[in-house]
Design an enzyme around this catalytic site. Structure first.
Site, mmCIF file in Angstrom:
data_model
loop_
_atom_site.group_PDB
_atom_site.id
_atom_site.type_symbol
_atom_site.label_atom_id
_atom_site.label_comp_id
_atom_site.label_asym_id
_atom_site.label_seq_id
_atom_site.Cartn_x
_atom_site.Cartn_y
_atom_site.Cartn_z
ATOM 1 N N GLY A 1 0.706 -1.070 0.094
ATOM 2 C CA GLY A 1 -0.374 -0.422 -0.299
ATOM 3 C C GLY A 1 0.632 1.644 -0.058
ATOM 4 O O GLY A 1 1.635 1.046 -0.166
ATOM 5 N N ASN A 2 0.684 2.274 0.488
ATOM 6 C CA ASN A 2 0.831 4.035 0.915
ATOM 7 C C ASN A 2 1.970 3.956 1.659
ATOM 8 O O ASN A 2 1.949 2.723 2.765
ATOM 9 C CB ASN A 2 0.158 4.501 1.195
ATOM 10 C CG ASN A 2 -1.006 4.823 1.694
ATOM 11 O OD1 ASN A 2 -0.461 5.267 2.851
ATOM 12 N ND2 ASN A 2 -2.048 4.321 1.495
ATOM 13 N N VAL B 1 0.450 4.715 5.652
ATOM 14 C CA VAL B 1 -0.323 3.457 6.059
ATOM 15 C C VAL B 1 0.713 2.660 6.284
ATOM 16 O O VAL B 1 0.671 1.664 7.231
ATOM 17 C CB VAL B 1 -1.404 2.816 5.220
ATOM 18 C CG1 VAL B 1 -1.459 1.392 6.296
ATOM 19 C CG2 VAL B 1 -1.909 3.423 5.187
ATOM 20 N N GLY B 2 1.810 2.815 5.322
ATOM 21 C CA GLY B 2 2.819 1.702 6.009
ATOM 22 C C GLY B 2 3.498 1.928 7.322
ATOM 23 O O GLY B 2 3.654 1.292 7.993
ATOM 24 N N CYS C 1 1.965 0.461 -8.966
ATOM 25 C CA CYS C 1 2.810 1.303 -7.936
ATOM 26 C C CYS C 1 3.960 1.543 -8.738
ATOM 27 O O CYS C 1 5.296 1.661 -8.425
ATOM 28 C CB CYS C 1 3.141 0.346 -6.909
ATOM 29 S SG CYS C 1 3.611 -1.050 -7.029
ATOM 30 N N GLU D 1 5.494 -3.075 0.943
ATOM 31 C CA GLU D 1 6.054 -2.949 -0.782
ATOM 32 C C GLU D 1 4.824 -1.642 -0.471
ATOM 33 O O GLU D 1 3.334 -1.765 -0.622
ATOM 34 C CB GLU D 1 5.191 -4.214 -0.883
ATOM 35 C CG GLU D 1 5.530 -5.230 -1.903
ATOM 36 C CD GLU D 1 6.993 -5.283 -1.390
ATOM 37 O OE1 GLU D 1 7.301 -4.725 -2.413
ATOM 38 O OE2 GLU D 1 8.239 -6.050 -1.515
#
Length: 489
Positions: A188-189, A192-193, A244, A210
């Site tokens: 994800g982004n 949030v990571g 991505c 990732e």
């Protein structure tokens, strides 16, 4: 006890039975997963059509075909991957058994993303199963229909206790992250990571992130511009730019900017017709929130190509922006949509400087016929992956690790890298209760003579063949016997 906590506890209980570990079980589950992809092809395609407007052929090409390839590879190579891995010995361990033994980590949490909801959710699951783990699968709630298919149909094919599917939104994900896992795999982004990493840190849980970032694309003035622009157009506008590793922006010299615009325009027409809105191979933005976010990025740049949009259907035409500068809105975050800014630079050196001023990207693209230019960019920049004279296709190579660096992520997967990432590579050394004389050098009282022999045995690492090792072993045995005899006298 929450639904999420129950799923994790069941998975851990199932893992502790040991049934996920045998090679036969892993292969059977992987083949069942492959059977799911083939038998439920229609349901998978219908769901993703509703979520992202992907065509049936596009779903197979960008989602399930790669998964099938990963499964075939894992089934073929798994016996080799799980086997003990002998390592190089030194003089002190030449008579010992020394190896690396891959072993399962335990229970893995896989948090998928919405842009390629099957590829980026099931691919880590393949690695988790291959490595002998249990895995809790959390598909993205943004792809509502795909998540439903995953929840309803996947448990009919693979062990539902070892590999449960947990659906829901932010609160459900937060509840999952409060549980203890042995590894967390998030796609994800970066915002949030960071939250995922913070939650995992409370349990000292290792993670794979990732993420993404602004992946640059440098086009050399001496390259075949029509071919370069055709490949960039494909890489950028596949899945409506929601990839991505899509080229985020182009860097080129002012002298070729108009030519680049012209060739991209030709490629857009060739791929998606005069009216991409009616083209079955052109997708849609996932929801209105992202639609508004992307459209706001166009406000302080000039639209050179495209620009049409329809909020009611989340349609944004393939769009190219010019008169873009470093402070433009479109350059402040990853675009994740069908906007392609062009920035001009004086040459490769300025392009490298521009790239290095930003965060390390997930991918970096170079189009040039000159190997020296390509190697210069590789040597003087850093990115998760790099691809010269094409876009995206490095993702499909199972022999390459796929993952980010710095702000674009940590950890890698695909093929054997998935297996290793989701395994504990356990160092093993097995000695015998013999040749105790050799050990005298390590026991107190410590002397200069013992230190001399310790330095010899530890620092000398000769490259010996089988015969040499046997000869050396015999010599060591003799020395050990002599030392031991003196020690006992």
């Amino acid at each position: 006890m929450s639904r999420e906590q129950k799923a994790v506890e069941r998975a851990r209980k199932a893992f502790l039975t040991g049934r996920s570990k045998p090679l036969e079980h892993r292969i059977r589950q992987l083949k069942n997963l492959q059977r799911f992809l083939l038998e439920r092809e229609k349901e998978i395609a219908e769901a993703i059509k509703k979520d992202l407007n992907k065509s049936e052929a596009g779903t197979q090409l960008y989602e399930t075909l790669g998964l099938e390839g990963e499964i075939v590879l894992a089934v073929k190579k798994l016996a080799e991957w799980v086997a003990p891995r002998p390592v190089e010995k030194n003089l002190l361990t030449i008579s010992d058994t020394v190896y690396i033994q891959p072993e399962p980590l335990g229970v893995v949490l896989i948090i998928g993303a919405w842009n390629y909801p099957w590829a980026v959710t099931i691919q880590p699951l393949i690695g988790a199963i291959a490595a002998g783990n249990a895995a809790v699968v959390k598909p993205s709630e943004v792809c509502v229909h795909t998540a439903k298919v995953m929840e309803d149909l996947l448990p009919a094919y693979i062990d539902k206790e070892l590999y449960p599917v947990v659906t829901g939104g932010v609160s459900e994900t937060q509840e999952l992250l409060r549980q203890r896992f042995d590894h967390v795999f998030y796609t994800g982004n970066s915002m949030v990571g960071k939250l995922v990493m913070e939650a995992a840190a409370k349990h000292l849980t290792p993670i794979t992130l990732e993420l993404g970032g602004k992946s640059p694309c440098y086009i050399d003035k001496n390259c075949d511009i029509p071919i370069a622009c055709r490949r960039v157009t494909w890489g950028k506008y596949s899945n409506c730019g929601q990839t991505c590793i899509a080229p985020d922006y182009i860097l080129c010299e002012p002298s070729i900017q108009d030519r680049v615009l012209e060739e991209i325009k030709k490629s857009i027409k060739a791929f998606y017709t005069e009216d991409p809105k009616t083209c079955p191979d052109y997708g849609r933005i996932i929801n209105q929130r992202h639609f508004k976010r992307i459209m706001a990025m166009t406000e302080d740049s000039t639209i050179a190509i495209g620009g049409d949009s329809d909020e009611s259907t989340c349609y944004i035409a393939p769009t190219v922006l010019k008169d873009v500068h470093v402070n433009s809105k479109v350059m402040q975050e990853e675009i994740f949509g069908p906007l392609l800014p062009i920035l001009t630079v004086s040459g490769v050196d300025e392009a490298i400087n521009f790239i290095n001023k930003g965060e390390k990207p997930l991918a970096l693209y170079i189009f040039s016929p000159d190997d020296k230019v390509i190697k210069k960019v590789i040597a003087e920049t850093s990115s998760g992956g790099v691809l010269a004279n094409d876009c995206l296709v490095h993702y499909s190579v199972s022999a390459l690790p796929f993952g980010g660096v710095g702000n674009s992520g940590m950890g890698s997967y695909h093929g054997k890298f998935s297996f290793d990432n989701l395994s504990h590579l356990r160092g093993c050394l097995i000695k015998q209760l013999k040749m105790e004389g050799v050990n005298d050098m390590r026991y107190p009282p410590h002397t200069a003579k013992k230190l001399f022999w310790a330095r010899f045995f530890i620092l000398k690492n000769p490259d010996l063949g089988w015969l040499g090792r046997m000869t050396l072993l015999a010599i060591i045995a003799v020395v050990a016997a002599v030392v031991l005899q003196r020690y006992l006298q």
